[in-house]
Design a protein around this motif. Structure first.
Motif, PDB file in Angstrom:
ATOM      1  N   THR A  13       0.850  -1.208   0.000  1.00  0.00           N
ATOM      2  CA  THR A  13       0.000   0.000   0.000  1.00  0.00           C
ATOM      3  C   THR A  13       0.879   1.250   0.000  1.00  0.00           C
ATOM      4  N   TRP A  14       1.802   1.300  -0.943  1.00  0.00           N
ATOM      5  CA  TRP A  14       2.766   2.401  -0.950  1.00  0.00           C
ATOM      6  C   TRP A  14       2.129   3.758  -1.172  1.00  0.00           C
ATOM      7  N   TRP A  15       0.986   3.814  -1.869  1.00  0.00           N
ATOM      8  CA  TRP A  15       0.338   5.110  -2.123  1.00  0.00           C
ATOM      9  C   TRP A  15      -0.231   5.723  -0.847  1.00  0.00           C
ATOM     10  N   ALA A  16      -0.412   4.897   0.202  1.00  0.00           N
ATOM     11  CA  ALA A  16      -0.964   5.378   1.470  1.00  0.00           C
ATOM     12  C   ALA A  16       0.099   5.448   2.560  1.00  0.00           C
ATOM     13  N   THR A  17       1.372   5.320   2.171  1.00  0.00           N
ATOM     14  CA  THR A  17       2.486   5.326   3.129  1.00  0.00           C
ATOM     15  C   THR A  17       3.304   6.599   2.956  1.00  0.00           C
ATOM     16  N   GLU A  18       3.827   7.112   4.057  1.00  0.00           N
ATOM     17  CA  GLU A  18       4.634   8.331   4.013  1.00  0.00           C
ATOM     18  C   GLU A  18       5.892   8.103   3.174  1.00  0.00           C
ATOM     19  N   PRO A  19       6.250   9.077   2.300  1.00  0.00           N
ATOM     20  CA  PRO A  19       7.439   8.920   1.455  1.00  0.00           C
ATOM     21  C   PRO A  19       8.714   8.651   2.250  1.00  0.00           C
ATOM     22  N   ALA A  20       8.858   9.286   3.415  1.00  0.00           N
ATOM     23  CA  ALA A  20      10.083   9.105   4.203  1.00  0.00           C
ATOM     24  C   ALA A  20      10.250   7.648   4.620  1.00  0.00           C
ATOM     25  N   LYS A  21       9.167   7.009   5.012  1.00  0.00           N
ATOM     26  CA  LYS A  21       9.229   5.601   5.403  1.00  0.00           C
ATOM     27  C   LYS A  21       9.577   4.723   4.208  1.00  0.00           C
TER      28      LYS A  21
END
Length: 867
Positions: A13-21
């Motif tokens: 679910t990369w679209w809902a995850t913070e870019p830094a993480k």
């Protein structure tokens, strides 16, 4: 499998995850990008940014798959028998037909590879990435997971990625999602893990294009793990359903081969038992084998389909696979895409909703109030915009010659949609004064504005006026229109950018429905064909477009309702609804498969990458030629060169005509076989010599083949083609067809035997009797063909010269009969003799009367229908 059930790559679910993480997990740095060492590690771990090469099977394997079909094995057997009989021309003809079929099969088998090749081309040749703090321009295939992409107008996005930052970023995703309007992207938006693909403002996808704005994105999926890669895999791996014609012809080939083999052995064996000479029976066996083995049906079909393809080409329909021409005539359901198929896939300013609720049609109105609206709206549009909504307003202003384009000098600041959220603001400074011009969502500008434009100035809103305009906006939105509001105010841009705003009006923008679609849908419905819409678009637009073209949009199924559904759920959905919105490529594919399981013959129309799997799996796929993607065209069987939906109706008519013609041709061919079989069986039972000599049998086969090939495949269409139901899927041979063959045969069988036995009874010799029987056959089988080429229209009503091939064959047969009875060189070759006047009389009467009852029956039916 639905798109949300199968996630691309190792980050679910990369679209809902913070870019830094995500950057930490991929070994990247959002401000510096990847190091060269990490590039190699990520390429090794997450894969290359390319599609897997799916090499085709070997040439011999594909050729063997082609010739294994019963019809091809039968043709090869005929070629072998022809060689044994010394009929080299027939052997070569059969070999050529087999070669053509094998060639078509090889091309079809290579379609997946061509589709993959086209998909590999849907990427920018060079892209800009951040590595070790420096911007590099690299080939798209060198991009890896963890790369930081720099996005700007015109960028063809090379991989799927999570936005890090965005400013006015506008991306065209229609080829992937099917939604006609470009999508505003926002790196800061809150998106849930279960959000559908087309509703993720934080994500960008491979194969889509940046229209406007700027941004940076962290690559999260490459190659086959991208959304585009999954579509490629679906398109390449989708199974093709055998067409009705292929199934019917395979069954026919099996049956005819067994019947032909049995008869060609049975009759000579019975002849030997009756005391006929061995040499004569061997010649008879070889001649009957040549006569009874059914080599003509594949040639009739190939000719009919080839002529149909030529006729379709004249109508603007390119046939990429030959059987697609006929299959379109058998279609019972058309699943049509919306964007680019039913609509033109372009934004057009249709009207302007003024603040007082008045709607001004743009093409018909050039009023002062419209000019005042454009004064405000055009200054809210960036000068070099790529936004289709902006471009629609600019084009409309240019078309309205009395609307002056404003002078744009003095632009000092700009806020794009991604920064401002629901609006975009441009600030100009002239003569020491600042003015702000705003474009945005109608609800936002309406609620935040303090005054409204009247044409003579601005006045304060009355509560009832604001509420009335809100209702008008909602009504237009319910019709599927794209709405953009405009306003202006004095002052600089600050935190209260909309404070004191004057509401100038709302641009009502639509993707025009193709003018021919409504009539085409109605004509298809009259032809017994159901039309349904399957689109990736969202909201009220699909239902509105469906209503405009004559479909029932009330029963609508959203893609979310189909997620996780078993096969039965899809089957229930296709039986209750005609509009499917917000569907993924996988769901489109499963809808096609559900209809096929229910026994429907399915056609799919589309133009986008997202349509390719369904186009390939349908019985017949139809792609748009002008605006369609290469991927869609390669996956389809037919291509509409001018994107004209009405060509489907033409295609159905031509396909039905092709099937009618070759089915009538095959029925005639089998009737002729039955006639010849009967005139051998009856003398055999009676203990008399056969009525045709071996050489005459071979001549009969050659002439009959040519007649059935040319007369029937060139016949004009039956009346009322588009007012009857699609044909039922069943074996070609049935009791109904058998009865028709018997009715067609009985008259000419009786005429030939009467002439033959009558000549013997009158004391003429065997050669003379055979000549009379042969003449009766030569003339009678052409008259039979002329009576059978139309099932309802009488020959005399249609005209003796309506089919030039039939008229030519009739003249040719008359000349041949005269030559073989009057010219000694011809008589010596065909073993014929001169005929007496009495024989001529019965030959002519028999040839005409044998099938004359068919003409009488058609006249009687015509009078009954007229009464």
């Amino acid at each position: 499998m639905d798109s949300n059930d199968r996630q691309p790559g190792p980050f679910p679910t990369w679209w809902a995850t913070e870019p830094a993480k995500l950057a930490r997990e991929t070994g990247s740095d959002l401000s510096q990008g990847l190091s060269p060492e990490q590039v190699g590690r990520n390429r090794q771990r997450y894969g290359h940014n390319r599609f897997e090469e799916r090499g085709p099977a070997s040439l011999w394997t594909l050729a063997w798959e082609s010739v294994r079909s019963p019809m091809m094995l039968l043709l090869l057997a005929i070629a072998g028998i022809s060689l044994l009989l010394g009929q080299f021309r027939e052997a070569i003809a059969m070999a050529v037909v087999v070669a053509l079929y094998v060639g078509v099969h090889l091309l079809n088998k290579a379609r997946s590879d061509r589709t993959m090749a086209r998909l590999r081309q849907i990427q920018a040749p060079r892209v800009r990435v951040l590595r070790q703090g420096t911007v590099h321009e690299i080939r798209a295939g060198e991009v890896v997971v963890g790369d930081v992409l720099r996005l700007q107008p015109g960028t063809r996005i090379p991989a799927d990625g999570r936005l890090i930052s965005s400013a006015g970023l506008l991306v065209q995703e229609s080829a992937l999602t099917g939604e006609s309007a470009p999508v505003h992207k926002d790196a800061e938006a809150e998106v849930g893990a279960g959000t559908p693909l087309a509703e993720r403002p934080t994500a960008v996808y491979r194969g889509t294009t940046v229209l406007d704005g700027q941004g940076k994105a962290l690559v999260m999926a490459v190659g086959e793990r991208t959304e585009l890669g999954r579509v490629a895999e679906l398109a390449a791996g989708a199974a093709e359903e055998p067409t009705p014609l292929q199934q019917e012809m395979d069954s026919l080939a099996h049956t005819l081969a067994y019947v032909a083999l049995g008869i060609s052995l049975l009759i000579p064996a019975l002849g030997l038992l009756r005391g006929f000479g061995l040499e004569e029976m061997v010649l008879t066996w070889l001649s009957l084998t040549f006569l009874m083995v059914p080599g003509q049906p594949p040639i009739i079909i190939a000719m009919a389909l080839a002529l149909a393809a030529i006729e379709l080409a004249r109508k603007g329909v390119i046939v990429r696979r030959l059987h697609g021409a006929e299959t379109l005539g058998a279609v019972t359901v058309v699943l049509s895409d919306k964007t680019g198929t039913m609509t033109e896939n372009r934004m057009v300013l249709e009207s302007v909703l003024l603040p007082d609720g008045q709607v001004l049609p743009v093409k018909a109105d050039k009023s002062r109030r419209l000019s005042r609206f454009f004064d405000a709206a055009l200054l809210a549009i960036p000068e070099d915009t790529n936004d289709p909504t902006d471009q629609a307003l600019v084009r409309a202003a240019i078309d309205l010659q009395d609307v002056d384009l404003p002078q744009r000098g003095g632009l000092v600041d700009q806020v794009g949609f991604s920064r401002a959220g629901a609006y975009r603001a441009l600030v100009y400074q002239r003569e020491g004064q600042s003015r702000v011009f705003v474009a945005g969502r109608p609800q936002t500008l309406l609620e935040r504005s303090e005054r409204r434009e009247t044409g003579d100035g601005a006045i304060a809103w009355e509560p009832e006026d604001r509420q009335q305009l809100k209702a008008e906006i909602e009504a237009l939105g319910a019709k599927g229109k794209r709405l953009a509001a405009y306003g202006y105010r004095k002052g600089r841009l600050d935190a209260g950018a909309l404070e004191g705003l004057v509401f100038a009006g709302v641009a009502v923008i639509g993707d025009p429905i193709r003018p021919e679609v409504g009539q085409a849908v109605d004509e298809l419905r009259q032809a017994g064909i159901r039309v349904a819409m399957v689109t990736g678009d969202i909201g009220p637009t699909p239902a509105y477009v469906a209503g405009q073209v004559g479909l029932d949009g009330d029963q609508r199924v959203e893609g979310g309702e189909l997620e996780g559904q078993p096969a039965e759920g899809y089957e229930a959905a296709v039986q209750r609804a005609n509009v499917f919105a917000r569907t993924t490529p996988e769901q489109k594919l499963r809808l096609v498969q559900a209809l096929q399981r229910l026994g429907e013959v399915v056609a799919v129309t589309g133009d986008g990458v997202n349509d390719a799997p369904a186009l390939r799996t349908a019985h017949v796929g139809v792609a748009m030629g002008e605006r369609g993607t290469d991927v869609a065209r390669e996956a389809a069987d037919l291509v509409l060169t001018d994107d004209n939906f009405a060509r489907l109706t033409d295609g159905v008519a031509i396909g039905r005509k092709a099937f009618d013609n070759f089915s009538k041709g095959i029925t005639y061919y089998l009737s002729a076989k039955a006639i010849l079989l009967s005139i051998f069986v009856v003398p055999l039972v009676a203990g008399s010599p056969f009525p045709l000599a071996p050489l005459q049998i071979i001549a009969t086969e050659l002439l009959m083949d040519l007649a059935s090939s040319t007369i029937f495949v060139t016949e004009e269409a039956e009346p009322g083609l588009l007012r009857r139901r699609p044909r039922q899927r069943s074996g070609f041979l049935s009791w109904q067809v058998a009865g028709r063959i018997a009715r067609n045969s009985v008259g000419l069988v009786a005429a030939i035997l009467a002439v033959y036995f009558g000549s013997l009874a009158w004391g003429y010799g065997l050669d003379s009797a055979r000549t009379a029987a042969f003449a009766t056959w030569l003339l009678g089988h052409i008259v039979l063909a002329m009576n059978l080429k139309q099932s309802r229209t009488p020959l005399l009503k249609q005209g003796l010269l309506s089919n030039r091939f039939a008229a030519g064959w009739l003249v040719g047969m008359i000349l041949l009969v005269l030559a073989m009875t009057l010219l000694e060189p011809v008589r010596s070759v065909l073993h014929t003799t001169a005929l007496s006047g009495r024989q001529w009389l019965v030959v002519g009467a028999g040839a005409l009367l044998a099938s004359g009852w068919i003409e009488v029956a058609k006249w009687l039916r015509l009078r009954r229908d007229a009464g």
